[in-house]
Design a protein around this motif. Sequence first.
Motif, PDB file in Angstrom:
ATOM      1  N   TYR A 321       0.872  -1.085   0.098  1.00 41.19           N
ATOM      2  CA  TYR A 321      -0.063   0.108  -0.077  1.00 41.19           C
ATOM      3  C   TYR A 321       0.914   1.214   0.082  1.00 41.19           C
ATOM      4  CZ  TYR A 321      -3.853  -3.053   1.094  1.00 41.19           C
ATOM      5  OH  TYR A 321      -4.732  -4.118   1.207  1.00 41.19           O
ATOM      6  N   LYS A 322       0.495   2.361  -0.683  1.00 45.43           N
ATOM      7  CA  LYS A 322       1.140   3.593  -1.010  1.00 45.43           C
ATOM      8  C   LYS A 322       0.550   4.465   0.357  1.00 45.43           C
ATOM      9  CE  LYS A 322       3.521   2.102  -4.593  1.00 45.43           C
ATOM     10  NZ  LYS A 322       2.973   0.866  -4.592  1.00 45.43           N
ATOM     11  N   LEU A 323       1.377   5.476   0.272  1.00 46.84           N
ATOM     12  CA  LEU A 323       0.877   6.465   1.326  1.00 46.84           C
ATOM     13  C   LEU A 323      -0.669   6.988   1.062  1.00 46.84           C
ATOM     14  CD1 LEU A 323       1.591   8.666   3.808  1.00 46.84           C
ATOM     15  CD2 LEU A 323       2.558  10.097   2.189  1.00 46.84           C
ATOM     16  N   GLN A 324      -0.604   7.337  -0.093  1.00 48.40           N
ATOM     17  CA  GLN A 324      -1.982   7.803  -0.464  1.00 48.40           C
ATOM     18  C   GLN A 324      -3.319   6.800  -0.221  1.00 48.40           C
ATOM     19  OE1 GLN A 324      -2.782  10.994  -1.558  1.00 48.40           O
ATOM     20  NE2 GLN A 324      -4.711  10.582  -0.823  1.00 48.40           N
ATOM     21  N   ASP A 325      -2.929   5.506  -0.211  1.00 50.54           N
ATOM     22  CA  ASP A 325      -3.955   4.534  -0.039  1.00 50.54           C
ATOM     23  C   ASP A 325      -4.388   4.531   1.680  1.00 50.54           C
ATOM     24  OD1 ASP A 325      -3.986   3.391  -2.499  1.00 50.54           O
ATOM     25  OD2 ASP A 325      -2.018   2.281  -2.111  1.00 50.54           O
ATOM     26  N   ILE A 326      -3.161   4.923   2.358  1.00 53.19           N
ATOM     27  CA  ILE A 326      -3.318   4.692   3.845  1.00 53.19           C
ATOM     28  C   ILE A 326      -4.141   6.228   4.230  1.00 53.19           C
ATOM     29  CG2 ILE A 326      -2.339   4.556   6.171  1.00 53.19           C
ATOM     30  CD1 ILE A 326      -1.921   2.322   3.951  1.00 53.19           C
ATOM     31  N   ARG A 327      -3.670   7.253   3.395  1.00 54.05           N
ATOM     32  CA  ARG A 327      -4.613   8.397   3.841  1.00 54.05           C
ATOM     33  C   ARG A 327      -5.899   8.375   3.466  1.00 54.05           C
ATOM     34  NH1 ARG A 327      -0.946  13.518   1.781  1.00 54.05           N
ATOM     35  NH2 ARG A 327      -2.594  14.568   2.390  1.00 54.05           N
ATOM     36  N   ASN A 328      -6.267   7.646   2.270  1.00 53.70           N
ATOM     37  CA  ASN A 328      -7.650   7.515   1.994  1.00 53.70           C
ATOM     38  C   ASN A 328      -8.174   6.932   3.263  1.00 53.70           C
ATOM     39  OD1 ASN A 328      -7.109   8.707  -0.404  1.00 53.70           O
ATOM     40  ND2 ASN A 328      -6.939   7.003  -1.705  1.00 53.70           N
ATOM     41  N   PHE A 329      -7.573   5.781   3.665  1.00 49.92           N
ATOM     42  CA  PHE A 329      -8.265   4.929   4.829  1.00 49.92           C
ATOM     43  C   PHE A 329      -8.679   5.823   5.994  1.00 49.92           C
ATOM     44  CE2 PHE A 329      -7.048   2.875   8.821  1.00 49.92           C
ATOM     45  CZ  PHE A 329      -8.239   2.016   8.953  1.00 49.92           C
ATOM     46  N   CYS A 330      -7.610   6.494   6.237  1.00 50.08           N
ATOM     47  CA  CYS A 330      -7.768   7.279   7.306  1.00 50.08           C
ATOM     48  C   CYS A 330      -8.970   8.401   7.211  1.00 50.08           C
ATOM     49  CB  CYS A 330      -6.583   8.251   7.976  1.00 50.08           C
ATOM     50  SG  CYS A 330      -5.083   7.131   8.508  1.00 50.08           S
ATOM     51  N   ASP A 331      -8.923   9.003   6.117  1.00 51.70           N
ATOM     52  CA  ASP A 331     -10.042   9.896   5.657  1.00 51.70           C
ATOM     53  C   ASP A 331     -11.429   9.336   5.753  1.00 51.70           C
ATOM     54  OD1 ASP A 331      -8.196  11.850   5.643  1.00 51.70           O
ATOM     55  OD2 ASP A 331      -8.127  11.825   3.508  1.00 51.70           O
ATOM     56  N   SER A 332     -11.301   7.951   5.477  1.00 50.01           N
ATOM     57  CA  SER A 332     -12.581   7.140   5.265  1.00 50.01           C
ATOM     58  C   SER A 332     -13.555   7.096   6.524  1.00 50.01           C
ATOM     59  CB  SER A 332     -12.560   6.241   4.501  1.00 50.01           C
ATOM     60  OG  SER A 332     -12.355   6.427   3.078  1.00 50.01           O
ATOM     61  N   LEU A 333     -12.467   6.849   7.765  1.00 52.32           N
ATOM     62  CA  LEU A 333     -13.077   6.581   8.954  1.00 52.32           C
ATOM     63  C   LEU A 333     -13.982   7.760   9.463  1.00 52.32           C
ATOM     64  CD1 LEU A 333      -9.638   5.603  10.764  1.00 52.32           C
ATOM     65  CD2 LEU A 333     -11.661   4.051  10.208  1.00 52.32           C
ATOM     66  N   LYS A 334     -15.162   7.148  10.237  1.00 48.09           N
ATOM     67  CA  LYS A 334     -16.497   7.943  10.579  1.00 48.09           C
ATOM     68  C   LYS A 334     -16.187   8.266  12.027  1.00 48.09           C
ATOM     69  CE  LYS A 334     -17.860   7.847   6.434  1.00 48.09           C
ATOM     70  NZ  LYS A 334     -17.706   9.012   5.459  1.00 48.09           N
ATOM     71  N   VAL A 349      -7.259   8.560  15.524  1.00 45.11           N
ATOM     72  CA  VAL A 349      -6.342   7.555  14.578  1.00 45.11           C
ATOM     73  C   VAL A 349      -5.403   8.627  14.236  1.00 45.11           C
ATOM     74  CG1 VAL A 349      -7.740   8.463  12.517  1.00 45.11           C
ATOM     75  CG2 VAL A 349      -6.461   6.244  12.617  1.00 45.11           C
ATOM     76  N   MET A 350      -4.097   8.135  13.893  1.00 44.17           N
ATOM     77  CA  MET A 350      -2.878   9.001  13.402  1.00 44.17           C
ATOM     78  C   MET A 350      -2.091   8.094  12.602  1.00 44.17           C
ATOM     79  SD  MET A 350      -1.719  11.757  13.123  1.00 44.17           S
ATOM     80  CE  MET A 350      -2.995  12.740  14.286  1.00 44.17           C
ATOM     81  N   LEU A 351      -1.472   8.721  11.455  1.00 45.40           N
ATOM     82  CA  LEU A 351      -0.815   8.206  10.702  1.00 45.40           C
ATOM     83  C   LEU A 351       0.941   8.333  10.920  1.00 45.40           C
ATOM     84  CD1 LEU A 351      -0.051   6.669   7.718  1.00 45.40           C
ATOM     85  CD2 LEU A 351      -0.728   8.642   6.758  1.00 45.40           C
ATOM     86  N   TYR A 352       1.662   7.421  10.605  1.00 47.59           N
ATOM     87  CA  TYR A 352       3.143   7.886  10.939  1.00 47.59           C
ATOM     88  C   TYR A 352       3.958   7.019   9.982  1.00 47.59           C
ATOM     89  CZ  TYR A 352       1.598   9.147  15.636  1.00 47.59           C
ATOM     90  OH  TYR A 352       1.045   9.715  16.748  1.00 47.59           O
ATOM     91  N   ASN A 353       4.978   7.873   9.647  1.00 46.65           N
ATOM     92  CA  ASN A 353       6.052   7.143   8.699  1.00 46.65           C
ATOM     93  C   ASN A 353       7.099   6.721   9.763  1.00 46.65           C
ATOM     94  OD1 ASN A 353       7.887   6.287   6.983  1.00 46.65           O
ATOM     95  ND2 ASN A 353       7.681   8.093   5.739  1.00 46.65           N
TER      96      ASN A 353
END
Length: 395
Positions: A321-334, A349-353
């Motif tokens: 999965y690419k970074l944009q994929d994970i960002r899309n996942f985080c943005d889709s959470l309600k 939720v928080m995204l980290y590299n």
Amino acid sequence: MKKNAQTALIHAPRRAPQYIQTVQPPLFRASTIIFENTDALFNRHWTDAYDYSYGTHGTPTTFTLGDHIAQIEGGLYHLLAPSGLSAINLVNSCLLSQGDEVWVPDNIYGPNMEHLRNLQQRYGIAVKVYNPLEVESFSPSDKAKLLWLEAAGSVTLEFPDLVGLLKKAQAHNILTALDNTWGAGLAFNAFDFGNEHLSVDMTVHALTKYPSGGGDILMGSVVTRDQHLHHQLFRMHAIQGICVSGDDVAQVQRSLASMQLRYEHQAKSTIELLNWLKLQPQFAQVLHPADATSAGHAYWKEICRDGHSAGLVSVIFDNNYKLQDIRNFCDSLKLFKLGFSWGGPVSLVMLYNLKEMRVLEHSHLKEGFLVRFCIGLEHPEDLIQDIQQALKVLA
């Protein structure tokens, strides 16, 4: 003496008795504190247990909360600060001088590392990084002054070899500071743990998290059992003018009664979520100290009483999965909201590299982007459904 109307507005003719028994302790708001007489002014010292001399030094409100936090954590002396990071910086600025060496775990809280790097650049303090799972990687020189510990570690949640690290630090006469925010004084007693009743020198606690519980108050604490060390820290605390709002303190004090109930409830929900996350093929790895596959699980099992663990769980997504994929996942959470911190009623939720956060190589961590879930008070089934629907964007 007859008073002018304006004076009477300031100096009331009558004053109600000051103390009654209430569920919550009274709230004192103070900058100036009135001395009864000159004896009270001059026959006092800043090292007195309760030095009521100015608002920055403390009021009955702040001392009540501080005493309570110290009791929960197993300590004797306390200081309150306007945030967890402020409490961390108090320890660093008080104890570290030019030429000193400070050791930090590779999974250290990021802002702490940033502050230490700043001290390194400005004052020549040497910042050394160790693997919290390998005591051998902590190899202090005779200039080593302070060892930072985190249990569990920031973001990746490894539980360190606290016993081994503390014994080595004590053998080299190095002060130890534990970031105790994850355990909150409930998972284990940092001043009396292990079969040999070991003790760290001081704990730092972001009261912003579980003690507050509302996601709306910023506060931190430093707790010790050593009076001399406390006086060192207290002196720096006073010099820097570190203080907290009485209103904020009263809010945290009010929340303490439910802290253990919330902590245990959120931890239980996290375990339920953990068991579901491990079955999802999108995740290459699930990180939580209570899971037998997680790094440091044996140390967690040894130290944490009754299997306590906080409401945090991290996942590493499959490396495809690419970074944009994970960002899309985080943005889709309600239900999960994108935000820092934890311990409040709302799940976060928080995204980290990880490549940008770690100095050392860690074979126990899979390749891929990491997402940390901070579990609130929602029903775990609803949280699972939320993640499930968000994962559909990865299809």
